[in-house]
Structures are given as C-alpha cells and as structure tokens.
Scaffold this motif. Sequence first.
Motif, PDB file in Angstrom:
ATOM      1  N   MET A 217      27.245  28.538   9.431  1.00  0.00           N
ATOM      2  CA  MET A 217      28.205  29.404   8.759  1.00  0.00           C
ATOM      3  C   MET A 217      27.849  29.646   7.295  1.00  0.00           C
ATOM      4  O   MET A 217      28.433  30.506   6.637  1.00  0.00           O
ATOM      5  CB  MET A 217      29.608  28.822   8.892  1.00  0.00           C
ATOM      6  CG  MET A 217      30.095  28.819  10.335  1.00  0.00           C
ATOM      7  SD  MET A 217      31.801  28.267  10.527  1.00  0.00           S
ATOM      8  CE  MET A 217      32.692  29.668   9.841  1.00  0.00           C
ATOM      9  N   GLU A 218      26.877  28.884   6.785  1.00  0.00           N
ATOM     10  CA  GLU A 218      26.399  29.108   5.427  1.00  0.00           C
ATOM     11  C   GLU A 218      25.184  30.028   5.399  1.00  0.00           C
ATOM     12  O   GLU A 218      24.765  30.490   4.340  1.00  0.00           O
ATOM     13  CB  GLU A 218      26.034  27.768   4.777  1.00  0.00           C
ATOM     14  CG  GLU A 218      27.210  26.830   4.569  1.00  0.00           C
ATOM     15  CD  GLU A 218      28.225  27.394   3.587  1.00  0.00           C
ATOM     16  OE1 GLU A 218      27.831  28.146   2.681  1.00  0.00           O
ATOM     17  OE2 GLU A 218      29.424  27.095   3.737  1.00  0.00           O
ATOM     18  N   GLU A 219      24.602  30.315   6.567  1.00  0.00           N
ATOM     19  CA  GLU A 219      23.415  31.150   6.625  1.00  0.00           C
ATOM     20  C   GLU A 219      23.775  32.626   6.492  1.00  0.00           C
ATOM     21  O   GLU A 219      24.868  33.037   6.894  1.00  0.00           O
ATOM     22  CB  GLU A 219      22.679  30.927   7.957  1.00  0.00           C
ATOM     23  CG  GLU A 219      22.109  29.534   8.130  1.00  0.00           C
ATOM     24  CD  GLU A 219      21.452  29.359   9.491  1.00  0.00           C
ATOM     25  OE1 GLU A 219      21.419  30.338  10.267  1.00  0.00           O
ATOM     26  OE2 GLU A 219      20.982  28.245   9.774  1.00  0.00           O
ATOM     27  N   PRO A 220      22.857  33.453   5.969  1.00  0.00           N
ATOM     28  CA  PRO A 220      23.128  34.890   5.892  1.00  0.00           C
ATOM     29  C   PRO A 220      23.156  35.496   7.284  1.00  0.00           C
ATOM     30  O   PRO A 220      22.356  35.137   8.147  1.00  0.00           O
ATOM     31  CB  PRO A 220      21.951  35.431   5.068  1.00  0.00           C
ATOM     32  CG  PRO A 220      20.858  34.413   5.245  1.00  0.00           C
ATOM     33  CD  PRO A 220      21.549  33.087   5.373  1.00  0.00           C
ATOM     34  N   ASN A 221      24.080  36.406   7.508  1.00  0.00           N
ATOM     35  CA  ASN A 221      24.229  37.087   8.799  1.00  0.00           C
ATOM     36  C   ASN A 221      23.488  38.405   8.699  1.00  0.00           C
ATOM     37  O   ASN A 221      24.015  39.393   8.201  1.00  0.00           O
ATOM     38  CB  ASN A 221      25.712  37.301   9.095  1.00  0.00           C
ATOM     39  CG  ASN A 221      25.952  37.913  10.466  1.00  0.00           C
ATOM     40  OD1 ASN A 221      25.045  38.478  11.058  1.00  0.00           O
ATOM     41  ND2 ASN A 221      27.168  37.803  10.952  1.00  0.00           N
ATOM     42  N   SER A 222      22.254  38.455   9.197  1.00  0.00           N
ATOM     43  CA  SER A 222      21.402  39.619   8.971  1.00  0.00           C
ATOM     44  C   SER A 222      21.864  40.854   9.723  1.00  0.00           C
ATOM     45  O   SER A 222      21.450  41.966   9.406  1.00  0.00           O
ATOM     46  CB  SER A 222      19.962  39.293   9.362  1.00  0.00           C
ATOM     47  OG  SER A 222      19.882  38.937  10.730  1.00  0.00           O
ATOM     48  N   THR A 223      22.701  40.702  10.726  1.00  0.00           N
ATOM     49  CA  THR A 223      23.129  41.858  11.501  1.00  0.00           C
ATOM     50  C   THR A 223      24.590  42.212  11.290  1.00  0.00           C
ATOM     51  O   THR A 223      25.088  43.146  11.893  1.00  0.00           O
ATOM     52  CB  THR A 223      22.921  41.609  13.009  1.00  0.00           C
ATOM     53  OG1 THR A 223      23.741  40.511  13.407  1.00  0.00           O
ATOM     54  CG2 THR A 223      21.487  41.315  13.325  1.00  0.00           C
ATOM     55  N   ASP A 224      25.299  41.458  10.480  1.00  0.00           N
ATOM     56  CA  ASP A 224      26.734  41.664  10.283  1.00  0.00           C
ATOM     57  C   ASP A 224      27.509  41.529  11.582  1.00  0.00           C
ATOM     58  O   ASP A 224      28.471  42.247  11.836  1.00  0.00           O
ATOM     59  CB  ASP A 224      27.029  43.033   9.655  1.00  0.00           C
ATOM     60  CG  ASP A 224      26.639  43.088   8.190  1.00  0.00           C
ATOM     61  OD1 ASP A 224      26.627  42.021   7.556  1.00  0.00           O
ATOM     62  OD2 ASP A 224      26.335  44.177   7.690  1.00  0.00           O
ATOM     63  N   SER A 225      27.090  40.610  12.426  1.00  0.00           N
ATOM     64  CA  SER A 225      27.873  40.308  13.613  1.00  0.00           C
ATOM     65  C   SER A 225      29.216  39.736  13.191  1.00  0.00           C
ATOM     66  O   SER A 225      29.342  39.122  12.132  1.00  0.00           O
ATOM     67  CB  SER A 225      27.143  39.284  14.493  1.00  0.00           C
ATOM     68  OG  SER A 225      26.021  39.860  15.117  1.00  0.00           O
ATOM     69  N   LEU A 226      30.221  39.939  14.028  1.00  0.00           N
ATOM     70  CA  LEU A 226      31.556  39.415  13.758  1.00  0.00           C
ATOM     71  C   LEU A 226      31.774  38.211  14.666  1.00  0.00           C
ATOM     72  O   LEU A 226      31.749  38.336  15.891  1.00  0.00           O
ATOM     73  CB  LEU A 226      32.595  40.499  14.031  1.00  0.00           C
ATOM     74  CG  LEU A 226      34.005  40.287  13.488  1.00  0.00           C
ATOM     75  CD1 LEU A 226      33.984  40.109  11.976  1.00  0.00           C
ATOM     76  CD2 LEU A 226      34.890  41.474  13.860  1.00  0.00           C
ATOM     77  N   VAL A 227      31.956  37.039  14.068  1.00  0.00           N
ATOM     78  CA  VAL A 227      32.169  35.806  14.816  1.00  0.00           C
ATOM     79  C   VAL A 227      33.657  35.506  14.829  1.00  0.00           C
ATOM     80  O   VAL A 227      34.268  35.312  13.775  1.00  0.00           O
ATOM     81  CB  VAL A 227      31.386  34.636  14.193  1.00  0.00           C
ATOM     82  CG1 VAL A 227      31.639  33.351  14.976  1.00  0.00           C
ATOM     83  CG2 VAL A 227      29.899  34.947  14.164  1.00  0.00           C
ATOM     84  N   VAL A 228      34.243  35.478  16.029  1.00  0.00           N
ATOM     85  CA  VAL A 228      35.680  35.250  16.179  1.00  0.00           C
ATOM     86  C   VAL A 228      35.880  33.935  16.922  1.00  0.00           C
ATOM     87  O   VAL A 228      35.554  33.824  18.104  1.00  0.00           O
ATOM     88  CB  VAL A 228      36.352  36.402  16.966  1.00  0.00           C
ATOM     89  CG1 VAL A 228      37.848  36.144  17.098  1.00  0.00           C
ATOM     90  CG2 VAL A 228      36.091  37.733  16.272  1.00  0.00           C
ATOM     91  N   ALA A 229      36.379  32.936  16.221  1.00  0.00           N
ATOM     92  CA  ALA A 229      36.675  31.640  16.837  1.00  0.00           C
ATOM     93  C   ALA A 229      38.161  31.580  17.153  1.00  0.00           C
ATOM     94  O   ALA A 229      38.995  32.007  16.354  1.00  0.00           O
ATOM     95  CB  ALA A 229      36.286  30.500  15.898  1.00  0.00           C
ATOM     96  N   ALA A 230      38.493  31.072  18.343  1.00  0.00           N
ATOM     97  CA  ALA A 230      39.897  30.997  18.762  1.00  0.00           C
ATOM     98  C   ALA A 230      40.230  29.581  19.192  1.00  0.00           C
ATOM     99  O   ALA A 230      39.422  28.918  19.854  1.00  0.00           O
ATOM    100  CB  ALA A 230      40.157  31.969  19.910  1.00  0.00           C
TER     101      ALA A 230
END
Length: 336
Positions: A217-230
């Motif tokens: 979660m500290e790494e850069p997201n190169s694709t701008d994916s959206l991570v949704v945790a539930a």
Amino acid sequence: MTTRQIFALLNSHIEGDEDQFLSVALQVAAQQAREGKPDDAEKLKRLVQKARDQRRLGAAAGGQTPIPMARPRAELQGLVESTYPKTTLASMVLADDVQNRLARVVRQQQERSTLRDYGQKPATHLLLVGPPGTGKTMTASALAGELRLPLFTVRLESLFSRYFGETASKMRVLFDQIAQTRGVYLLDEFDAIGARRGDPNDVGEIRRVLNSVLAFMEEPNSTDSLVVAATNHVEILDGALARRFDEVIEYVLPAPAAARAIIENRLSRFKLNARVWSGLAPALEGLSPGELVRAADSVAKDAIIDGTTKISADTLRSALHDRQTFKGKFRKNSDQ
C-alpha cells in the motif's frame, strides 16, 4: 528496458494490440519507479493516459467506448474472478454521505491526469466497513461500472485455504497485477489478512501477509487501479493498515425511508398502493439492503407466476416477516 519488454512492445505493435502495448509501457513505468526514477515513471504514465484518453474520445465520437478484455494472471486463476459490471451508483440506494464520497472517488479517477498536473494523486485505496448485505460488494461493481473498468474479485479466504504457506508469494503476484492492469480490485473479507499483529490466535504466515500488504500500500500504483477492501469486522483490523486507506466508508442498516426506497426500486414494475406502507415500518427495521431485495424478489416472483401487477400489503408484510424470522434464527444459531 529489458529485452523481454522490447520484444513485447514490438510484438504488440506488429499485432496492432494497443492495450498490450500500453500495458507494457506501464510495466516499464513501474520499473522506473522501483529504480528511483519517479520523474521518468510519471512521464510514461502521463503519455499512456494521454493515449487512452484520445482513444476514448475517438470511440465516443463513434457512439461506443470499447472495454478491453482483462483476466487474472495464470497464477491467480480460480482465486480471482473478472467481470465487467454495468451497475452504476445511481442504481443504488445509499446514504447521502456515502453517495457523495463515492462520487468524489469516481471524479478523481476520471480527472487523474489533471490532478497529477498539480502534484496530486487520485484516491486509489478504499475500505468499506459495515454489516453483511449493506451494499459493500455492490459498491465495487458500481465503481467498476462508472469507470468502465473490469472488476477483479479476490477471495482471500480461498487464497489462505488453498495455498497456506504460499500465501505471501501469491499476494505478491496479485499486487503485480494491480500495478500493471488497471481495474477495480475487490478484496472481500479483508479481515482475513488485516487482523491486528500480535493477536493471540495469529500465526507467522498471516503476519507475513499483513506486512506484505502494508508494504504494497506504500508502493506507487502505476495503473491507477482502484483497490476496494470490504470487511464486516473493522474492529479487528490492524491500525497501521486502516491508516493507509484514502477513504474509509461506513455502511449501516437503512432507515425506514431508505428501506422503502430499496423495495420500491426493486418492485418498480408493479403497482404498490400507498396504503401498503401503512404500519410496515416494524417489518422493515433491522433488515439489510440485501435482505430487503430478497423479500422484494420473492414477492415479485409470486406476482409474475400469478399473472398480476399488483402487490398487496399482506403479501409484502409476509415476505418481510419471513426475512425477519430467518435472520432471528441465524443470529440465535451463531450465538450458540
């Protein structure tokens, strides 16, 4: 760039596969970021975004925007399911605060290039908390539908049960896909990996997985994916993990007015007399959106079979009572 990446770029160019071409370019951007070259990584990402925006505008002029097919990596087959939802936020009955916050996330994703021009980044990590059936999973589908992205649903419990001892390495493969393939990634039952470190029931494998998630979660997201945790159990999440989410959104059981809106939306093809709602509030109380939908669907099926377009108060009340009874028995059994 590696020789393999050059081969991949040339092959995708020859085959006319623009999606693969841009995907390889994003892999190079991620590599540049890992090697301490954030400026070069940022330039590559902007060029890729510009290419995608131009293609989207061109497709819109033709009346339709194509969605490239995307599937989980081979190592994740059976653990990650990919779909292309058509659900939108407008089709959900949400509290105003939740609706506004989700709409803000969608807008940030749509305007991510503009944000980067000013040194800002769009929200990419969401944590949805609340009781079962309150719309967390459907929200992930709606976000994917709004952004016209694939939805990748990750079953974390299955990941543990099938690959205990290899879970951390499998999670690394998942993180790589998130970085390289843009989409909405739903991490359901997130408490399976997000439990507090030092818990008496903790084992080394789970602790290693949690540490890897914290690092991811500290790494850069190169694709701008959206991570949704539930999760249904926010109380057991590790505090360090919760702080890394851009948005933490709480879902609650609907108030009577919202419950009524859910049922009316579900039964929109049928006639509901205004008197149906008289004295119905007790039957609505404590039911989740999922339970309300099931009650409405039960009534709708009976009406279709009976060949009627009218829903009576007694029929609807009976269906809601059945859901209340089932919920009460389920709660009693879970307490034993």
